[in-house]
Design a protein around this motif. Structure first.
Motif, PDB file in Angstrom:
ATOM      1  N   MET A 530     -33.212 -32.102  81.164  1.00 31.35           N
ATOM      2  CA  MET A 530     -32.237 -31.498  80.788  1.00 31.35           C
ATOM      3  C   MET A 530     -31.124 -32.593  80.269  1.00 31.35           C
ATOM      4  SD  MET A 530     -32.452 -28.601  81.093  1.00 31.35           S
ATOM      5  CE  MET A 530     -30.831 -28.080  80.653  1.00 31.35           C
ATOM      6  N   ILE A 531     -31.287 -33.882  80.349  1.00 35.78           N
ATOM      7  CA  ILE A 531     -30.428 -34.779  79.984  1.00 35.78           C
ATOM      8  C   ILE A 531     -30.618 -35.098  78.240  1.00 35.78           C
ATOM      9  CG2 ILE A 531     -30.085 -37.247  79.855  1.00 35.78           C
ATOM     10  CD1 ILE A 531     -28.781 -35.930  82.266  1.00 35.78           C
ATOM     11  N   ARG A 532     -32.096 -34.911  77.986  1.00 32.49           N
ATOM     12  CA  ARG A 532     -32.603 -34.852  76.692  1.00 32.49           C
ATOM     13  C   ARG A 532     -31.876 -33.491  76.044  1.00 32.49           C
ATOM     14  NH1 ARG A 532     -37.145 -32.681  74.456  1.00 32.49           N
ATOM     15  NH2 ARG A 532     -37.884 -32.486  76.821  1.00 32.49           N
ATOM     16  N   VAL A 533     -32.021 -32.627  76.732  1.00 31.65           N
ATOM     17  CA  VAL A 533     -31.286 -31.210  76.111  1.00 31.65           C
ATOM     18  C   VAL A 533     -29.671 -31.627  75.832  1.00 31.65           C
ATOM     19  CG1 VAL A 533     -30.504 -28.988  76.395  1.00 31.65           C
ATOM     20  CG2 VAL A 533     -32.864 -29.678  76.772  1.00 31.65           C
ATOM     21  N   MET A 534     -28.906 -32.114  76.648  1.00 31.25           N
ATOM     22  CA  MET A 534     -27.631 -32.292  76.545  1.00 31.25           C
ATOM     23  C   MET A 534     -27.296 -33.492  75.289  1.00 31.25           C
ATOM     24  SD  MET A 534     -26.169 -32.161  80.544  1.00 31.25           S
ATOM     25  CE  MET A 534     -27.021 -33.254  80.946  1.00 31.25           C
ATOM     26  N   VAL A 535     -28.133 -34.246  75.404  1.00 26.97           N
ATOM     27  CA  VAL A 535     -27.843 -35.284  74.105  1.00 26.97           C
ATOM     28  C   VAL A 535     -28.024 -34.578  72.779  1.00 26.97           C
ATOM     29  CG1 VAL A 535     -28.850 -37.288  73.041  1.00 26.97           C
ATOM     30  CG2 VAL A 535     -28.754 -37.262  75.453  1.00 26.97           C
ATOM     31  N   ARG A 536     -28.990 -33.594  73.000  1.00 24.31           N
ATOM     32  CA  ARG A 536     -29.178 -32.765  71.569  1.00 24.31           C
ATOM     33  C   ARG A 536     -27.857 -31.867  71.276  1.00 24.31           C
ATOM     34  NH1 ARG A 536     -35.140 -30.373  72.613  1.00 24.31           N
ATOM     35  NH2 ARG A 536     -36.631 -32.262  71.879  1.00 24.31           N
ATOM     36  N   TYR A 537     -27.116 -31.409  72.196  1.00 27.76           N
ATOM     37  CA  TYR A 537     -25.963 -30.709  72.080  1.00 27.76           C
ATOM     38  C   TYR A 537     -25.014 -31.718  71.724  1.00 27.76           C
ATOM     39  CZ  TYR A 537     -21.575 -28.751  73.347  1.00 27.76           C
ATOM     40  OH  TYR A 537     -20.318 -28.145  73.538  1.00 27.76           O
TER      41      TYR A 537
END
Length: 864
Positions: A530-537
């Motif tokens: 989920m941290i990875r997803v937030m960086v994508r955001y």
């Protein structure tokens, strides 16, 4: 269910069948397709459109054992046992009916004599034939020759496309189907209309398909109702025990490589299952894997496996897979899932590793299950932290914190302190809004941890907290220090990237985030997906703030590539990414579609923080589209996310409120709120948001923003601030030609509603100068662009469309009067005296030559 199941048009196939029945030299058609694909429905809809008489017969398993079974009624009372005589009698009955069509449903079940009758009619061209045949079934030679020898046209009826499947489901449920659920339902049904119907009805009855706000979503397993079970079981019953055992093994571990399946079930059973069309083989890299020919076959097979048999069969699979390398996340997760429910011993290290894999892949329900099983067996902090993280991301902060509260920090070493402290801080700060408690935990851990790499993790966490508390510059500085340290562990890098990625775009430094985003895309080593997803955001946010909309759209689409319902949270954030770009473009229908689905997917026991940015975008879109009630509701919902941990989003909240005010016709209030957003952003260092807020104020009629926007244009990275400054200068100078030029520049940049507003502001200036041609051109441009934004309306567009000779304040009050407000209610809403409102109403009536406020309301209502 809101609506009944209706036939979805298949115009191309309909025309092809009709042509084969009515065209010159055509004598019929054989429709071939899977069970439930809609052969009979299409065939009967075509024949109903014709004037010819149709004689329908339906073959069955029982009729195929009777010579001339489905046509027996045509031979009357004949007692003859001679096949030739019977055929002649039946044929004469059919031919004597004149211009008629013989329709045969399930012609693959015809007895040999009936098949021969059809064949004779086709050869002699004595009648037209419409037959349906199920794919994968043995077909009498006489029927096969109908198309092989060219007597009848063979048409393969394909399953529905994904678009057709979604259209059908949405027509039935009476609402929008969440994209992630649409993917799953299309894949599960294979586009088969009958399977799709059973799946939808069964899932609604089971409560796994339900409506959340205005979006229908599927959560949990697809339910297979009894009607579909009966349809599929008829095929399974004919397969035999050996084939069924092979299918059960596959059902418990799909896909399964061919070597494992044949070792467990035997070559003959696997071959038979393939020949019957129950399984298929697919080359996945170097491995040839077995899969079900249709997903719902697997569901039915699983329903036939008892608990004891499941444990035993899974145990057999585990024994074979233990001999394989578990060198991928998929292989570890599969082995862990099988082991938990088998009669074999479970490797706790495998459970922990698989839980990390699942969380990394953003499949949080699966990660929770694996981590909980591991934690129940070990009681270790490592497993507890994994479980806590999976619970936190699913909106269960109390449960997440309760796991970590079982451990006393005094008993932990430095590594364990960080392992315990960071997720606890995250839970307290972002999900429970207990900011002071979060800082206390972080201070406690920081005081005891001395190892440099571990301290970098804590520094990155502090940076993310600082950014959310709206300490933008401090957060960026601390995050960059972490990112610059070559000793920074992966967890520190991603947390720091998250902090920098939220702060840099709003600070006007979005281009500086690209190398950080590229670094995170390349490494991808974290255990927290989920941290990875937030960086994508953050990546998409940064690209949007510097005006690179096309690349932002592409990245958002790439990041939305999730297929598992368990990845619903990551999928939802990807939909918010799409909403960010669509908002900047002015594509408000896309904003509504994306964000409504995202908010439905983010529905949880406790409000998830990611709902706030989504809600603020959605409220702005609703306001732009004139859906005032919905905008008000969403803004009210957004109020549950407030306080110091959400201070970062305050400028966006004020911008959304300004659009809501503008939609209600309160233009001065809209300007005031936009200016308040700009002031808040300036104080905190969100200079890109300050520029955006001033741009909104300019669009709402503020002529005092040019000087500050000119300053910001020299500070901010990217081209947008320069466009905002040009627009503000043109408004300040009342320069119609400059407004037309900046409208064209906004359109080229992809900001369609900003372009519409600039053109709309030019129109009355051209009119005042007596240039009617340019007035019409600017007004037409504004309306064209507004239509491209879903029919969006703004104060400038409303004025350009139907200009009134009123001042902005008079127009604002007149619109509130037309909305049914009394003078006192108008005064309260605009913070004016009743006497002042009465004066404006009087002057508006005089200018429009109307007698009273009732006539004023009617005139203004028509104009807006």
């Amino acid at each position: 269910m809101p609506h009944g199941w209706q036939l979805l048009d298949r115009p191309r196939e309909f025309d092809a069948v009709r042509s084969a029945l009515t065209g010159a030299g055509s004598y019929g058609v054989v429709l071939v397709g899977d069970a439930g694909v809609g052969k009979t429905t299409l065939a009967r809809s075509v024949t109903e459109s014709l004037r010819s008489q149709v004689h329908w017969v339906a073959s069955t398993e029982s009729s195929r054992s009777i010579p001339l079974g489905v046509f027996a009624h045509l031979v009357g009372g004949s007692s003859s046992r001679d096949a030739t005589a019977l055929l002649a009698s039946a044929r004469e009955s059919l031919v004597s009916q004149g211009n008629s069509i013989v329709g045969v449903d399930d012609a693959h079940l015809l007895d040999e004599l009936s098949a021969t009758l059809l064949h004779q009619m086709a050869v002699d061209q004595t009648g037209r034939i419409l037959a349906t045949v199920r794919s994968g079934e043995p077909v009498p030679d006489a029927v096969t020759s109908l198309w092989k020898d060219g007597y009848l046209r063979r048409i393969e009826l394909q399953p529905f496309t994904k678009q057709q499947s979604v259209q059908l489901v949405e027509s039935v449920i009476g609402g929008r189907l969440e994209g992630l659920s649409a993917d799953l339902m299309w894949e599960s049904s294979g586009g088969n209309p009958l399977f799709l119907r059973h799946l939808v009805e069964g899932s609604i009855d089971a409560g796994t398909l339900k409506r959340v706000d205005d979006v229908w979503q599927l959560r949990g397993p697809t339910a297979v109702p009894s009607g579909l079970v009966a349809l599929l079981e008829s095929r399974l019953d004919q397969a035999g025990d050996a084939v069924l055992t092979a299918l059960k093994l596959l059902a418990l571990c799909e896909p399964l490589d061919i070597d494992a399946l044949t070792e467990l079930a035997g070559d003959a059973a696997v071959d038979d299952a393939e020949m019957r069309g129950l399984i298929r083989f697919q080359q996945d890299g170097p491995v040839l894997n077995a899969r079900f020919s249709h997903p719902l076959v697997g569901d039915v097979v699983r329903s036939k496996v008892g608990r004891a048999a499941e444990r035993r069969l899974k145990g057999q699979v585990v024994q074979i897979l233990r001999r394989r390398d578990l060198d991928t996340a998929a292989s570890r997760i599969r082995m862990a899932q099988l082991s938990i429910d088998s009669d074999q011993t479970v490797d706790t290290e495998l459970l922990t590793s698989a839980a990390k894999d699942a969380i990394y892949l953003s499949n949080l329900p699966l990660g929770e299950r694996l981590a909980r099983t591991a934690f129940e067996r070990t009681g270790s902090l490592a497993d507890g932290a994994l479980l806590s993280r999976a619970l936190l991301w699913q909106g269960k902060p109390a449960a997440a914190d309760a796991i970590l509260a079982q451990f006393a920090p005094a008993d932990l070493d430095e590594v364990q302190l960080v392992q315990w402290g960071v997720p606890r801080v995250s839970t307290l700060f972002w999900s429970m809004s207990e900011v002071a408690a979060a800082h206390e935990v972080l201070a406690l851990v920081t005081e005891r941890v001395r190892h440099p790499a571990l301290r970098l993790i804590l520094d990155a966490t502090a940076a993310a907290m600082a950014v959310h508390e709206n300490h933008i510059e401090a957060g960026i500085t601390e995050a960059l220090q972490v990112l610059a340290d070559p000793q920074a562990p992966d967890q520190a890098v991603e947390f720091a990237a998250f902090a920098a990625g939220l702060a840099m775009p709003v600070a006007g430094r979005g281009d500086e985030f690209e190398p950080i985003a590229a670094r995170c895309r390349a490494e991808q080593k974290t255990t927290d997906g989920m941290i990875r997803v937030m960086v994508r955001y953050c990546d998409v946010l940064a690209l949007t703030h510097i005006g690179r909309f096309d690349l932002a759209d592409k990245r958002a689409a790439d990041y939305a590539d999730f297929s598992s319902v368990g990845q619903f949270l990551a999928w939802a954030i990807a939909k918010i990414m799409a909403g960010v770009v669509a908002t900047a473009r002015g594509d408000f229908p896309e904003v509504v579609s994306s964000i409504e689905q995202a908010l439905a997917a983010l529905s949880a026991e406790s409000p998830l923080p990611w709902q706030l940015p989504g809600r603020l975008l959605l409220a702005r879109a609703y306001a732009a589209l004139g859906r005032i009630g919905e905008a008000e509701r969403v803004l009210t919902d957004a109020a549950e996310h407030s306080g110091p941990s959400m201070a970062l989003h305050e400028p966006q909240r004020l911008i959304s409120r300004s659009w809501y005010a503008a939609a209600k016709g309160m233009e001065r209030n809209a300007v005031e709120l936009a200016r308040a957003a700009a002031d808040n952003a300036q104080r905190s260092g969100q200079y890109a948001l300050e520029a955006e807020a001033l741009h909104h104020a300019t669009r709402f009629g503020d002529r005092s923003t040019a000087a500050r926007l000119a300053e910001l244009a020299g500070l901010l990275h990217g081209d947008l601030a320069g466009l905002y400054a040009r627009h503000a200068a043109a408004v300040a100078d009342a320069d119609a030609a400059a407004l037309d030029a900046v409208s064209a520049a906004f359109e080229r940049a992809g900001m369609l509603l900003s372009a519409a507003d600039a053109a709309a502001q030019a129109a009355p200036l051209h009119d005042a100068a007596g240039d009617r041609r340019r007035t019409s051109e600017s007004g037409a441009t504004a309306l064209r662009l507004a239509e491209a934004c879903g029919g969006a309306t703004t104060p400038a567009i409303r004025t350009a469309a139907r200009p009134l000779p009123l001042t902005p304040r008079e127009r604002e009050i007149a619109e509130l009067v037309s909305a049914g407000l009394s003078n006192r209610e108008v005064a309260e809403q605009l913070t004016l005296s009743v006497r002042t409102v009465e004066g404006h109403v009087y002057r508006a009536c005089f200018k429009l030559d109307v007698a009273d406020r009732d006539e004023l309301a009617r005139v203004v209502g028509k104009k807006t």
